[in-house]
Scaffold this active site. Sequence first.
Site, PDB file in Angstrom:
ATOM      1  N   LYS A 196       0.874  -1.182   0.000  1.00 57.23           N
ATOM      2  CA  LYS A 196       0.000   0.000   0.000  1.00 57.23           C
ATOM      3  C   LYS A 196       0.911   1.232   0.000  1.00 57.23           C
ATOM      4  O   LYS A 196       1.482   1.585   1.009  1.00 57.23           O
ATOM      5  CB  LYS A 196      -0.883  -0.017   1.258  1.00 57.23           C
ATOM      6  CG  LYS A 196      -2.195   0.741   1.157  1.00 57.23           C
ATOM      7  CD  LYS A 196      -2.088   2.222   0.854  1.00 57.23           C
ATOM      8  CE  LYS A 196      -1.870   3.070   2.084  1.00 57.23           C
ATOM      9  NZ  LYS A 196      -1.700   4.519   1.741  1.00 57.23           N
ATOM     10  N   GLU A 271       9.978   1.869  10.685  1.00 57.63           N
ATOM     11  CA  GLU A 271      11.008   2.898  10.464  1.00 57.63           C
ATOM     12  C   GLU A 271      10.300   4.229  10.576  1.00 57.63           C
ATOM     13  O   GLU A 271       9.398   4.522   9.776  1.00 57.63           O
ATOM     14  CB  GLU A 271      11.604   2.770   9.061  1.00 57.63           C
ATOM     15  CG  GLU A 271      12.605   1.665   8.900  1.00 57.63           C
ATOM     16  CD  GLU A 271      13.806   1.803   9.786  1.00 57.63           C
ATOM     17  OE1 GLU A 271      14.093   2.921  10.276  1.00 57.63           O
ATOM     18  OE2 GLU A 271      14.453   0.780  10.038  1.00 57.63           O
ATOM     19  N   CYS A 305      13.937  11.210   6.453  1.00 60.39           N
ATOM     20  CA  CYS A 305      14.005  10.904   7.897  1.00 60.39           C
ATOM     21  C   CYS A 305      15.408  11.161   8.401  1.00 60.39           C
ATOM     22  O   CYS A 305      15.617  11.361   9.586  1.00 60.39           O
ATOM     23  CB  CYS A 305      13.649   9.461   8.222  1.00 60.39           C
ATOM     24  SG  CYS A 305      12.860   8.552   6.952  1.00 60.39           S
ATOM     25  N   GLU A 407      10.339  16.748  14.829  1.00 58.47           N
ATOM     26  CA  GLU A 407      10.663  16.533  13.419  1.00 58.47           C
ATOM     27  C   GLU A 407       9.825  17.476  12.557  1.00 58.47           C
ATOM     28  O   GLU A 407       8.590  17.430  12.605  1.00 58.47           O
ATOM     29  CB  GLU A 407      10.383  15.075  13.041  1.00 58.47           C
ATOM     30  CG  GLU A 407      10.802  14.764  11.620  1.00 58.47           C
ATOM     31  CD  GLU A 407      10.664  13.291  11.269  1.00 58.47           C
ATOM     32  OE1 GLU A 407       9.628  12.702  11.593  1.00 58.47           O
ATOM     33  OE2 GLU A 407      11.613  12.750  10.665  1.00 58.47           O
TER      34      GLU A 407
HETATM   35  C1  UN1 Z   1      15.025   8.621   4.443  1.00 58.17           C
HETATM   36  O1  UN1 Z   1      15.798   9.368   5.058  1.00 58.17           O
HETATM   37  O2  UN1 Z   1      13.818   8.797   4.485  1.00 58.17           O
HETATM   38  O3  UN1 Z   1      20.336   7.777   3.520  1.00 58.17           O
HETATM   39  C2  UN1 Z   1      15.602   7.528   3.620  1.00 58.17           C
HETATM   40  C3  UN1 Z   1      19.642   8.399   2.727  1.00 58.17           C
HETATM   41  C4  UN1 Z   1      18.868   7.639   1.669  1.00 58.17           C
HETATM   42  C5  UN1 Z   1      17.657   7.016   2.264  1.00 58.17           C
HETATM   43  C6  UN1 Z   1      16.918   7.961   3.130  1.00 58.17           C
HETATM   44  N1  UN1 Z   1      19.704   6.644   1.077  1.00 58.17           N
HETATM   45  O4  UN1 Z   1      19.563   9.596   2.784  1.00 58.17           O
END
Ligand code: UN1
Length: 520
Positions: A196, A271, A305, A407
Site C-alpha cells: 500500500k 522505520e 528521515c 521533526e
Molecule cells: C530517508 O531518510 O527517508 O540515507 C531515507 C539516505 C537515503 C535514504 C533515506 N539513502 O539519505
Amino acid sequence: MAQAKKALGKSQKNGRGAARAATKKYPNYIGGEWVASASGEWFDNENPADVREIVGRFPVSTAEDVAEAVEAAQDAADRWRRLPAPRRAEILFRLGEILIRNKDKFTREMTREMGKVLKEAGGDVQEAIDCTYYTAGEGRRLHGFTTPAEMPDKFAMCVRQPVGLCGLVTPWNFPMAIPSWKLIPALVCGNTVVIKPAEDTPLSTYNLVKACEEAGIPAGVVNLVAGYGETAGAALVGHRDVRLISFTGSTEVGRIVAGVCAERNAVCSLEMGGKNVIMVMEDADLDLAVEGAVWGAFGTSGQRCTASSRIVVHKKVYKKFTQMLVERAQGLRVGDGLDEKTDVGPVINADALHRILGYIEVGQREDGARLACGGSRLDKGAHASGYFIEPTVFADAAPGMRIAQEEIFGPVTTVIPAGSLAEAVEIGNGVRYGLSASIYTRDVNRAFRAMQEMYTGIFYVNSSTIGAEVHLPFGGTKATGNGHREAGTQVLDIFTEWKSVYVDYSGKLQRAQIDEVNFE
Ligand code: UN1
C-alpha cells in the site's frame, strides 16, 4: 480524515474537471490482474510543483480490495515459498535490469509526483536498483548456520523460513527506494506481499510493481492496493491473515500500527522519525561542513528521515559557520524539480506546507530563536501553483526548543552553539529519536569518541547525515524504530523466521540436559 486531508490539500482546485477526466488511470494489481477498486472511486495524484497538473488517477481502495489482495497473496504463497531461492532471485535480477532500462522515465515520473529534483529522484530509482541486485544475491546465500550438538550422533543447524504474507506500507519521500527495501527482501525470502503506497506518490510504486510483472514474478506474489492510510492502510495492517507489517512513516502512525499488530500477534517492523544532528567541531574543514549541512538540511527539501535538522557548532567557529551556511542557503534556487537548475523542489502537499510554516512561526514566536534566513512561502510567478518554502535557517537556538526537538520534515534547520564535544554529544543525543548523526572534525580521536557515544542507528564522519547505502543496515534507536533494521543482510531477520533443526542419528532416545555424555 483522509478525505478531509485531501479536501484541504491537493484535490480541491477549481476549473480542472475536463483535464481530470482525461488523466490516465493506474489501477490496482491483484492476483496478476490490473483492476479498479470496488469503490469505483479514484483519487488524483498531483504534481506538488504545479498542482494544475494531475500526474495520474489511482483507486480509492477499500477493505474489500485489501481482502482480495490478501487472498491472492495467500493463494500464491505455497508455490512461491517452494520455488528455490536461487530461482526467485533470478527473477529479481531481471527486475533489476528492467529498472535500469526505465531509469530515466521512472525518474521524471517520480519528480512529477513527489517534487524532488531530477538528480535526487534518479538517486531514488538507483537505490531501488542497488537494493534489487544486492538483495537478489541473497537467493544464493540466505545463510543459516550449523553448530555442534550436545549429544553424540546428533546434528544441529538453524535455517531461515519465510514469515508468510507481508503487508508493506510505504512513505512518499522515497517512493521507489523504500518500497524496494521491503519488497525485494520479502520476495527473495519466499514471502508474498500486498503493498500500500503513500497516497501522495503511488505512481513510483506502480512502476515498480509493473516492472515486477514484466520480470515474470508470478501472479499473486506481489499485489498493489492504492488508497488512503486510514482506509486501505488500516485494513491491511488489521487483516488477520497478514503475518507481518513493515511500515515506514511518522512515529505517531507507527505507534498505532504497532498496537494493532500487537493485538493480533503479527510481526511488525517500523522505520519512523528522526531529528538528526551534524556536530561541527572547531577544527573542522568549515567549507566541507557547510556543504554537508546544506545538502543534509535542504536536499529533498528536508523531507528525509535522515535530514540534518540540527547543526550543533562549536562556539569558536559558530559565528563564521552560521554566516557561511546562511549565505549558501540564500543562494539555493527553489523551483520545479524538473528544471535542471533547481536546487530545492517543493514540499509534498498543502498539509506539509502549513505544518512547516507553522513550525517556522513556532521557532520565532514561541521558541524565540533567530530566523537567520528564509522563513516564507514562495507563491509568486513560477512558484504560484506549487508548495514552495524558502530554505530556512534558525540560529542561536537552545537544545530544548520545539524546533530543536520535533521533526519538521521540511527545508528548515536549526543551529545550536556548544562549548565542547561532550556538550555537542549531549545535545545530539537529547532528542526522542535516534536515526542518524554526523561529526565534522580533523581529530580522529574525537571522531571515534563521538561514534561511540552517539546512540543512533547511523553515524557519519566528515559527511552529512544523509546518504546511506543499501548494503548496510538502515534504521534507528529510540522513537525512530522498534529494533529492526532494513537493508544490509540484517533485513533478512525481518522477513524470515528462524527454525532450529536437530537431527538425531544415534538410533536411541538421547535426552538433552539430562543424559551424561562421557569419554569412553
Ligand atoms: C530517508 O531518510 O527517508 O540515507 C531515507 C539516505 C537515503 C535514504 C533515506 N539513502 O539519505
